[in-house]
Write an enzyme that holds these catalytic residues in place. Structure first.
Site, PDB file in Angstrom:
ATOM      1  N   GLU A  20      10.680  -1.878   3.668  1.00 51.58           N
ATOM      2  CA  GLU A  20       9.922  -2.114   2.430  1.00 51.58           C
ATOM      3  C   GLU A  20      10.693  -1.664   1.189  1.00 51.58           C
ATOM      4  OE1 GLU A  20       5.577  -1.189   2.850  1.00 51.58           O
ATOM      5  OE2 GLU A  20       6.213  -0.432   4.786  1.00 51.58           O
ATOM      6  N   SER A 146       2.998  -3.387   4.252  1.00 50.51           N
ATOM      7  CA  SER A 146       3.344  -4.597   3.512  1.00 50.51           C
ATOM      8  C   SER A 146       3.378  -5.838   4.389  1.00 50.51           C
ATOM      9  CB  SER A 146       4.699  -4.438   2.789  1.00 50.51           C
ATOM     10  OG  SER A 146       4.607  -3.450   1.795  1.00 50.51           O
ATOM     11  N   TYR A 214       3.382 -10.158  -2.491  1.00 50.91           N
ATOM     12  CA  TYR A 214       4.345  -9.839  -3.542  1.00 50.91           C
ATOM     13  C   TYR A 214       4.958 -11.047  -4.240  1.00 50.91           C
ATOM     14  CZ  TYR A 214       3.868  -5.374  -1.233  1.00 50.91           C
ATOM     15  OH  TYR A 214       3.342  -4.241  -0.680  1.00 50.91           O
ATOM     16  N   ARG A 253      -5.299   3.324  -0.685  1.00 49.45           N
ATOM     17  CA  ARG A 253      -5.935   2.011  -0.649  1.00 49.45           C
ATOM     18  C   ARG A 253      -6.295   1.676   0.791  1.00 49.45           C
ATOM     19  NH1 ARG A 253      -1.954  -1.524  -0.944  1.00 49.45           N
ATOM     20  NH2 ARG A 253      -2.379  -2.323   1.156  1.00 49.45           N
ATOM     21  N   ASP A 255      -7.650  -1.166   3.504  1.00 51.98           N
ATOM     22  CA  ASP A 255      -7.735  -2.601   3.735  1.00 51.98           C
ATOM     23  C   ASP A 255      -8.846  -2.863   4.747  1.00 51.98           C
ATOM     24  OD1 ASP A 255      -5.553  -2.916   2.052  1.00 51.98           O
ATOM     25  OD2 ASP A 255      -4.109  -2.812   3.702  1.00 51.98           O
ATOM     26  N   ASN A 271      -3.617   2.982   3.304  1.00 48.29           N
ATOM     27  CA  ASN A 271      -2.268   3.094   2.737  1.00 48.29           C
ATOM     28  C   ASN A 271      -2.213   4.317   1.833  1.00 48.29           C
ATOM     29  OD1 ASN A 271      -0.938   0.254   3.419  1.00 48.29           O
ATOM     30  ND2 ASN A 271      -3.084  -0.077   2.877  1.00 48.29           N
ATOM     31  N   GLY A 275       1.033   0.170  -3.295  1.00 52.61           N
ATOM     32  CA  GLY A 275       2.010  -0.456  -4.164  1.00 52.61           C
ATOM     33  C   GLY A 275       1.649  -0.300  -5.629  1.00 52.61           C
TER      34      GLY A 275
END
Length: 325
Positions: A20, A146, A214, A253, A255, A271, A275
């Site tokens: 990443e 990611s 991204y 975060r 998900d 996470n 990001g």
């Protein structure tokens, strides 16, 4: 805003050694630019194996950890910062290591009452040879983020993903295989233990993969997510519970997947270093709450200062922008 961090030396850790790396470079640049706008003296550090020596020579007041993936997000770099007694952003050693290991994190989250997917860890060669669980299912590395190395095997597929069995595979010998959960892709950022919002992610490709996350126009982010208020509130509470169960701090975060027919919510993972790119979810949710990108970066650094050196043994928060004395 200008001058809030004047006189403070912040080392921004970016790049690193993981798959990443490119995402981290973008996150790190955005955060370093914000810190300079805030008046800090910023040193951008492309984190390599000599990181301990580099930081010992730099002697920064605080490290902003913008690394993603293995080594930078799994407790290893956090251990270096603990040893050097440098305050740093995001989660500590244990929470970082635990959240990065999907199998162990799922066990902790399930024990805390958080609904997580079934499945388990399997040897990658077994997964490449035959279906280890009935399709549809998802195959992913046990310690990556990611959407790196993720495959979806849909119902009726004749063969499993052979890619996980090739010699060039670099994501570990064991992979996580989980039943595919149909429904909406959701994300919830948690800041200082409080969930911010629920984002509904609508990928243009049909799967929220690396490019959708991204790439330009890879996905649409809808805030607030289109779901009944009771379920929306439940998603917020699940993310807060997961954040607490793993011992996280700062900004995380979660998900999730949501089945709008059955109204089921399943938390996929947490996470610990979300990001911080222009398309990232945590900054978008902060903006939805009226917190600008620069204010978010400032809060993250202030949070690190408030916890003091050696990873946070000083718990008393200081006035905005002031180091512990």
């Amino acid at each position: 805003m200008s001058g809030k961090l004047a006189g403070h030396h912040v080392a921004v850790l970016l790049g690193g050694l993981s798959s990443e790396r490119e995402v981290s470079l973008v996150s790190g640049k955005a955060c370093a630019d914000a810190l300079e706008r805030l008046g800090a003296r910023v040193t951008r550090v492309d984190a390599g194996r000599d990181l301990a020596q580099v930081l010992a020579n730099l002697k920064p007041d605080v490290c902003f950890n913008a690394l993603h993936g293995e080594w930078g997000e799994d407790g290893c770099v956090q251990g270096i910062l603990e040893t050097l007694a440098i305050p740093y952003t995001h989660c500590g050693v244990l929470a970082s290591a635990l959240a990065m290991d999907k199998a162990k994190a799922k066990a902790v989250l399930a024990a805390a009452g958080v609904t997580v997917p079934g499945g388990g860890l399997f040897n990658r060669h077994d997964v490449a040879r035959d279906h280890v669980i009935p399709p549809p299912y998802v195959v992913k590395p046990n310690a990556e983020g990611s959407s790196v190395g993720v495959f979806i095997v849909m119902e009726g597929a004749n063969r499993p993903p052979h890619e996980v069995g090739v010699e060039s595979w670099t994501h570990g010998e064991d992979v996580m295989v989980e039943p595919f959960i149909a429904g909406l892709e959701l994300a919830v950022a948690v800041m200082d233990g409080v969930a911010q919002a629920v984002t509904e992610i609508v990928p243009t490709s049909g799967f929220y993969d690396f490019e959708a996350k991204y790439g330009e126009g890879g996905s649409q982010h809808l805030i607030p997510a289109r779901m009944p208020k009771d379920d929306y509130d439940k998603a917020l509470r699940l993310a807060e519970r997961a954040h607490a169960a793993l011992g996280c701090r700062g900004v995380t975060r979660s998900d999730l997947r949501y089945d709008p027919v059955k109204r089921d919510l399943v938390l996929l993972e947490v996470n610990t270093q979300p990001g911080m790119t222009p398309t990232s979810l945590a900054p978008e949710q902060a903006a939805h709450q009226g917190v600008s990108f620069d204010d978010l970066v400032f809060w993250i650094v202030e949070d690190a200062y408030a916890r003091g050196g050696a990873g946070g043994r000083t718990q008393n928060r200081q006035p905005s922008g002031q180091k512990p004395q």
